[in-house]
Design an enzyme around this catalytic site. Structure first.
Site, mmCIF file in Angstrom:
data_model
loop_
_atom_site.group_PDB
_atom_site.id
_atom_site.type_symbol
_atom_site.label_atom_id
_atom_site.label_comp_id
_atom_site.label_asym_id
_atom_site.label_seq_id
_atom_site.Cartn_x
_atom_site.Cartn_y
_atom_site.Cartn_z
ATOM 1 N N GLY A 20 0.611 -1.468 -0.205
ATOM 2 C CA GLY A 20 -0.493 -0.341 0.289
ATOM 3 C C GLY A 20 0.570 1.182 -0.075
ATOM 4 N N GLY A 22 0.798 5.952 0.870
ATOM 5 C CA GLY A 22 -0.435 7.553 1.089
ATOM 6 C C GLY A 22 0.967 8.567 0.973
ATOM 7 N N ALA A 23 0.166 9.188 1.146
ATOM 8 C CA ALA A 23 0.726 10.286 1.675
ATOM 9 C C ALA A 23 2.113 10.619 1.934
ATOM 10 C CB ALA A 23 -0.006 11.499 2.478
ATOM 11 N N GLY A 25 4.576 7.965 2.034
ATOM 12 C CA GLY A 25 5.484 6.686 2.517
ATOM 13 C C GLY A 25 4.425 5.131 1.680
ATOM 14 N N GLU A 26 5.320 4.434 2.173
ATOM 15 C CA GLU A 26 4.684 2.976 1.336
ATOM 16 C C GLU A 26 4.634 1.745 2.369
ATOM 17 O OE1 GLU A 26 5.610 2.638 -3.499
ATOM 18 O OE2 GLU A 26 7.525 2.361 -1.900
ATOM 19 N N LYS A 42 6.565 -0.479 6.754
ATOM 20 C CA LYS A 42 5.734 0.668 7.382
ATOM 21 C C LYS A 42 7.176 1.832 6.707
ATOM 22 C CE LYS A 42 1.793 4.304 7.552
ATOM 23 N NZ LYS A 42 0.975 4.270 8.348
ATOM 24 N N ASP A 136 -10.801 6.900 12.522
ATOM 25 C CA ASP A 136 -10.560 6.451 11.768
ATOM 26 C C ASP A 136 -10.753 5.211 10.654
ATOM 27 O OD1 ASP A 136 -10.372 7.192 8.187
ATOM 28 O OD2 ASP A 136 -7.896 6.533 8.439
#
Length: 462
Positions: A20, A22-23, A25-26, A42, A136
């Site tokens: 995955g 996102g803003a 990193g990976e 992460k 979230d």
């Protein structure tokens, strides 16, 4: 340091695939070459966002304090100062994201939804007892382990609302719009009822296969119908029986103080019902589940939450030497575990997850959003690119031939997913994964793409 799939990560650890992004990193899947042990890392680029370092520090502090069977395990962290990278090591949830078990517009069997709801409430109740709000909760942030047990992940939005017996109101407007409680968008709010509301939306999504509304505001007609009791003929409510509707009414009430606690929800008749496998939504046996650890936040308001997406660059040619690149990639080794003597993170970390065997991996393959194709690499690229053009998706490729596909969902929110061609033991695997947006909308697109590509799919595809 760029960590490439199929390449050495550090020591005897191999980076298998990207799970995955996102803003910040990976998230990568790592496998120990000698033991076969797997974990997720992460990788956060602290230079990408000005608040990245503070957010990572807070997230790690919270997650390091947690120990519950329905919360993803934290193993440790490592800072690479020169390149401003932070590595956070986490349990690998081999069963993928919960949203992959939700069939769009159908949902899942009640017996499964009840099981996952119980496990979700158990994890949330534990968090609240520790004075922590997740903020979230959504299917993309709920994973399954190899045994099908739910794991809550992604504590980037989490915060402490109770410390030494003193509780505070929260005021940060954050979350993912369809799952967020109405009071979060309006004023200071209580932490626990806001998380409970999100759990309720997850439940409805599980049993109906669709979200009840795009946002819990007066601007949304579906939400207005709900709070004015004009909803019974509308979906998803018309799909549900009266027992689960009564539970939804208790959880999804606009008055936060009236929402039930996890224990009260657990005592509701629907939660206590003994379902059979056939007492449920009729869900086709579609092998769509994938092997993903994490999906980052859709939104943090205030912000451009309802704007049109920034389009990708125009489609560009795929590298001419893609076939050679694919052949040069390392493929997954399915050997039995031997030992785990050179783990490069803290020696105090104890792995309790059962290493993946060949049978485990074959089982996972059948549940991913991926399939084998019978065409050559070049022909697969040609056919997929042509299909994406016909569907009016914006797409491009990188120098490894990975497709990045951009569109908008029915809420006019950006939806980004990727397609990767993987050479596996001489066969080509076309692997799709969500990069940004709604998991259900991604699945709808994947199902459509898979149907359109049926002529090139191997009959024995995963």
């Amino acid at each position: 340091m760029e960590v490439q799939d199929g390449k050495q990560f550090l020591g005897n650890w191999m980076c298998i695939q990207t799970l995955g992004e996102g803003a910040y990193g990976e998230v990568k899947l790592l496998r120990h070459q000698r033991s076969g042990e797997c974990l997720a890392v992460k990788i956060v680029d602290l230079r990408k966002q000005k608040d990245a370092e503070d957010c990572v520090h807070k997230e790690v502090r919270i997650q390091a304090a947690l120990n519950h069977p329905n919360i993803i395990k934290y193993y440790g962290r490592k800072r690479e100062v020169e390149q401003s990278l932070e590595y956070i090591y986490l349990e690998y949830a081999a069963g993928g994201e919960l949203f992959n078990k939700i069939d769009p517009d159908h949902g899942m069997p009640y017996i499964e939804a009840q099981k996952y709801m119980k496990q979700l409430l158990s994890g949330v109740e534990y968090l609240h007892q520790k004075g922590i709000a997740h903020r979230d909760i959504k299917p993309e942030n709920l994973l399954l382990d190899v045994h099908g047990n739910l794991k809550i992940i992604d504590f980037g939005m989490a915060t402490i609302f109770r410390l030494k017996g003193r509780e505070r109101l929260l005021d940060k407007k954050c979350g993912t719009m369809p799952y967020v409680a109405p009071e979060v968008l309006q004023k200071s709010y209580l932490a626990q009822p806001a998380d409970i509301w999100s759990c309720g939306i997850v439940l409805i999504t599980m049993v109906a296969g669709e979200l009840p509304w795009s946002e819990p505001t007066s601007n949304c007609q579906e939400y207005k119908d709900w709070i004015t009791d004009q909803y019974l003929l509308n979906t998803p409510w018309c799909k549900l029986n009266t027992t689960i509707l009564s539970l939804a009414r208790k959880i999804l009430t606009a008055e936060p103080c009236s929402r039930p606690t996890p224990q009260q929800i657990g005592n509701h008749p629907w939660m206590l019902t003994t379902f059979t496998e056939h007492e449920a939504t009729d869900v086709p046996d579609e092998p769509l589940y994938r092997n993903v650890l994490i999906n980052h936040k859709d939104i943090e308001f205030p912000g451009v939450t309802l704007s049109q997406p920034v389009p990708c660059k125009s489609s560009k040619p795929v590298p001419e030497n893609l076939s050679e690149l694919l052949k040069s990639r390392e493929t997954v080794c399915f050997s039995q575990p031997i030992q785990n003597d050179d783990l490069f993170i803290s020696s105090q970390i104890q792995f309790t997850q059962t290493p993946l065997t060949q049978n485990d991996f074959q089982h996972l393959i059948r549940r991913m959003t991926r399939f084998f194709v019978k065409t050559s690499c070049e022909k697969t690229v040609e056919v997929l690119g042509s299909l994406l053009d016909r569907l009016h998706y914006t797409w491009n490729t990188d120098h490894y031939g990975v497709f990045t596909i951009t569109t908008v969902d029915k809420r006019k929110m950006q939806l980004v997913f990727k397609a990767n061609i993987i050479n596996m033991d001489g066969k080509l695997l076309l692997d799709f994964r969500l990069a940004k947006g709604c998991g259900l909308e991604f699945k709808r697109r994947f199902i459509k793409i898979k149907k359109c590509l049926s002529d090139i799919i191997l009959f024995n595809s995963a």
